[in-house]
Design a protein around this motif. Structure first.
Motif, PDB file in Angstrom:
ATOM      1  N   ILE A  19       0.885  -1.166   0.000  1.00 52.50           N
ATOM      2  CA  ILE A  19       0.000   0.000   0.000  1.00 52.50           C
ATOM      3  C   ILE A  19       0.921   1.215   0.000  1.00 52.50           C
ATOM      4  N   MET A  20       1.042   1.818  -1.161  1.00 53.59           N
ATOM      5  CA  MET A  20       2.004   2.921  -1.344  1.00 53.59           C
ATOM      6  C   MET A  20       1.340   4.197  -0.828  1.00 53.59           C
ATOM      7  N   ASP A  21       1.691   4.619   0.369  1.00 59.56           N
ATOM      8  CA  ASP A  21       0.966   5.749   0.957  1.00 59.56           C
ATOM      9  C   ASP A  21       1.936   6.844   1.409  1.00 59.56           C
ATOM     10  N   TYR A  63      -0.772  -1.125  -4.714  1.00 59.11           N
ATOM     11  CA  TYR A  63      -2.076  -0.446  -4.632  1.00 59.11           C
ATOM     12  C   TYR A  63      -1.864   0.967  -5.168  1.00 59.11           C
ATOM     13  N   ALA A  64      -2.347   1.201  -6.373  1.00 61.10           N
ATOM     14  CA  ALA A  64      -2.065   2.477  -7.043  1.00 61.10           C
ATOM     15  C   ALA A  64      -3.255   3.431  -7.007  1.00 61.10           C
ATOM     16  N   PHE A  65      -4.480   2.882  -7.038  1.00 63.41           N
ATOM     17  CA  PHE A  65      -5.666   3.747  -7.030  1.00 63.41           C
ATOM     18  C   PHE A  65      -6.847   2.936  -6.523  1.00 63.41           C
ATOM     19  N   SER A  66      -7.425   3.386  -5.411  1.00 65.02           N
ATOM     20  CA  SER A  66      -8.542   2.627  -4.836  1.00 65.02           C
ATOM     21  C   SER A  66      -9.864   3.145  -5.383  1.00 65.02           C
ATOM     22  N   ASN A  69     -10.579   6.373  -4.009  1.00 67.82           N
ATOM     23  CA  ASN A  69      -9.759   7.533  -4.414  1.00 67.82           C
ATOM     24  C   ASN A  69     -10.461   8.436  -5.439  1.00 67.82           C
ATOM     25  N   ARG A  72     -11.443  11.984  -4.351  1.00 67.85           N
ATOM     26  CA  ARG A  72     -10.474  13.102  -4.222  1.00 67.85           C
ATOM     27  C   ARG A  72     -10.836  14.220  -5.195  1.00 67.85           C
ATOM     28  N   ARG A 189       2.754  -1.483   4.322  1.00 65.82           N
ATOM     29  CA  ARG A 189       2.138  -0.159   4.145  1.00 65.82           C
ATOM     30  C   ARG A 189       3.119   0.905   4.619  1.00 65.82           C
ATOM     31  N   ARG A 195      -3.615   0.687   8.694  1.00 71.73           N
ATOM     32  CA  ARG A 195      -4.894   0.145   8.211  1.00 71.73           C
ATOM     33  C   ARG A 195      -4.727  -0.461   6.824  1.00 71.73           C
ATOM     34  N   SER A 197      -7.239  -0.194   4.359  1.00 70.21           N
ATOM     35  CA  SER A 197      -7.884   0.657   3.357  1.00 70.21           C
ATOM     36  C   SER A 197      -8.467  -0.139   2.178  1.00 70.21           C
TER      37      SER A 197
HETATM   38  C1  IPE Z   1      -4.762   3.679   0.083  1.00 69.48           C
HETATM   39  O1  IPE Z   1      -4.292   4.916   0.441  1.00 69.48           O
HETATM   40  C2  IPE Z   1      -4.952   3.589  -1.403  1.00 69.48           C
HETATM   41  C3  IPE Z   1      -3.727   3.576  -2.179  1.00 69.48           C
HETATM   42  C4  IPE Z   1      -2.513   3.531  -1.719  1.00 69.48           C
HETATM   43  C5  IPE Z   1      -3.935   3.580  -3.607  1.00 69.48           C
HETATM   44  P1  IPE Z   1      -5.286   6.089   0.877  1.00 69.48           P
HETATM   45  O2  IPE Z   1      -4.433   7.253   1.228  1.00 69.48           O
HETATM   46  O3  IPE Z   1      -6.310   6.306  -0.152  1.00 69.48           O
HETATM   47  O4  IPE Z   1      -5.976   5.463   2.165  1.00 69.48           O
HETATM   48  P2  IPE Z   1      -6.706   6.158   3.390  1.00 69.48           P
HETATM   49  O5  IPE Z   1      -7.747   7.073   2.821  1.00 69.48           O
HETATM   50  O6  IPE Z   1      -5.665   6.927   4.141  1.00 69.48           O
HETATM   51  O7  IPE Z   1      -7.237   5.029   4.188  1.00 69.48           O
END
Ligand code: IPE
Ligand code: IPE
Ligand code: MG
Length: 251
Positions: A19-21, A63-66, A69, A72, A189, A195, A197
Motif C-alpha cells: 500500500i504505497m501511501d 495499490y495504485a488507485f482505490s 480515491n 479526491r 504499508r 490500516r 484501506s
Molecule cells: C490507500 O491509500 C490507497 C492507495 C494507496 C492507492 P489512501 O491514502 O487512499 O488510504 P486512506 O484514505 O488513508 O485510508
C-alpha cells in the motif's frame, strides 16, 4: 554486510503487496502540490519492482488507485490518471529490461479510456515476460472484488451452471481478480498508517503485515530488504501452535 546479503533466498515471500501511501504528505512537507509527491513516487515504484524482480519474488502487487480515491478533488484524480499513462509509457523499457510482466486487478475498464488503453497496451507488450508479475491494483477495492465475485457466482447459479452446494473457498477464489495469483505472504504499508484501506481483504487473511513510517516517495531498495528481513524473522503459524509448526519448517 549488505542488508541484501542477509536475506535468505530460500525463504523469500512469493508475493509481496504494498500500500504505497504518503505521497501527499511528502509533497506538503516540501511546500509543494500533492501531485509532486505522486510524481516522486514513481522512482520508488521503479526501485521496488526491480529490487523484487532481482531477488526472485514472483509477484509484486502495488495499490495504485482505490475505488475510494475517486472521491479526491478532480484535479488530483486527473493528475494521477495522467501520471499513470505517462509512466506506463516511459517505463516500458524498464519492464522489458527486467523481464517483468505487467498485470492489473480492479475495475479497470471503468478507468478513463486513455488510461485503460495504455494499460492494455503495456500489458500486451510485456505479456511474454516471465521473471516477475507486477500487478497494479487500479480502481480496486477488496469489497468491490468480493461483491463482484458473488455476483458472478449468482449468475452461474441462476443459469443452472453452478450448484450452490459446490461453493467453497477454493471455488470462490476462482471468481476473484487474483484467481491465478498466490495470496501475499507479506503486506507492506508506508507512511505510518495502520490500516488496510480496502486492499486484498480476502487474500490478506494470513499475510504478515509490515508498517513503516517512511513516506512512499522515500521508499528505497533497502526499505524493501528490511521488510523482507523482518518477514523472515517471523513465525507463521496459520492457527497452529509453535510446536506444531517447527518440524514443518525444518523439513
Ligand atoms: C490507500 O491509500 C490507497 C492507495 C494507496 C492507492 P489512501 O491514502 O487512499 O488510504 P486512506 O484514505 O488513508 O485510508
Ligand atoms: C498514496 O499517497 C497515493 C494514492 C493514494 C494514489 P496519498 O496521496 O494517499 O498521500 P497522503 O496519504 O495524502 O500523504
Ligand atoms: Mg494516503
Amino acid at each position: 554486510m549488505d542488508l541484501k546479503d542477509k536475506i535468505d533466498p530460500q525463504r523469500l515471500p512469493r508475493h509481496i503487496a504494498i500500500i504505497m501511501d504518503g505521497n501527499g504528505r511528502w509533497a506538503k512537507s516540501r511546500g509543494e502540490m500533492r501531485v509532486f509527491g505522486h510524481q516522486n513516487g514513481v522512482e520508488s515504484v521503479r526501485q521496488a519492482a526491480t529490487t523484487a524482480a532481482e531477488l526472485g519474488v514472483g509477484f509484486l502487487t502495488l495499490y495504485a488507485f482505490s475505488t475510494e480515491n475517486w472521491k479526491r478533488p478532480k484535479c488530483e484524480v486527473d493528475a494521477l490518471m495522467n501520471l499513470l499513462v505517462l509512466t506506463l509509457n516511459s517505463e516500458l523499457g524498464t519492464l522489458m529490461e527486467n523481464n517483468i510482466r505487467l498485470r492489473a486487478i480492479g475495475n479497470v475498464d471503468q478507468l478513463q479510456p486513455e488510461c485503460y488503453s495504455q494499460l492494455l497496451d503495456t500489458m500486451e507488450k510485456t505479456r511474454h515476460n516471465s521473471r516477475m508479475d507486477l500487478i497494479l491494483a487500479l480502481n480496486y477495492s477488496g469489497r468491490w472484488e468480493i461483491a463482484n465475485a458473488a455476483q458472478k457466482l449468482a449468475e452461474e447459479v441462476k443459469n443452472g451452471k453452478l450448484d450452490p452446494e459446490n461453493i467453497d473457498q477454493d471455488l470462490f477464489n476462482n471468481y476473484l481478480e487474483t484467481k491465478d495469483i498466490p495470496d501475499p505472504e507479506l503486506l507492506i504499508r508506508t507512511s505510518g498508517e495502520y490500516r488496510i484501506s480496502n486492499f486484498l481483504l480476502w487474500q490478506a487473511a494470513y499475510s504478515e503485515l509490515y508498517f513503516t513510517p517512511k513516506l512512499w516517495p522515500d521508499f528505497r531498495r533497502d526499505d524493501l530488504y528490511e521488510a523482507i528481513l523482518d518477514f523472515q524473522n517471523r513465525e507463521r503459524r496459520f492457527g497452529m501452535t509453535s510446536e506444531q509448526i517447527k518440524p514443518l519448517i525444518n523439513k
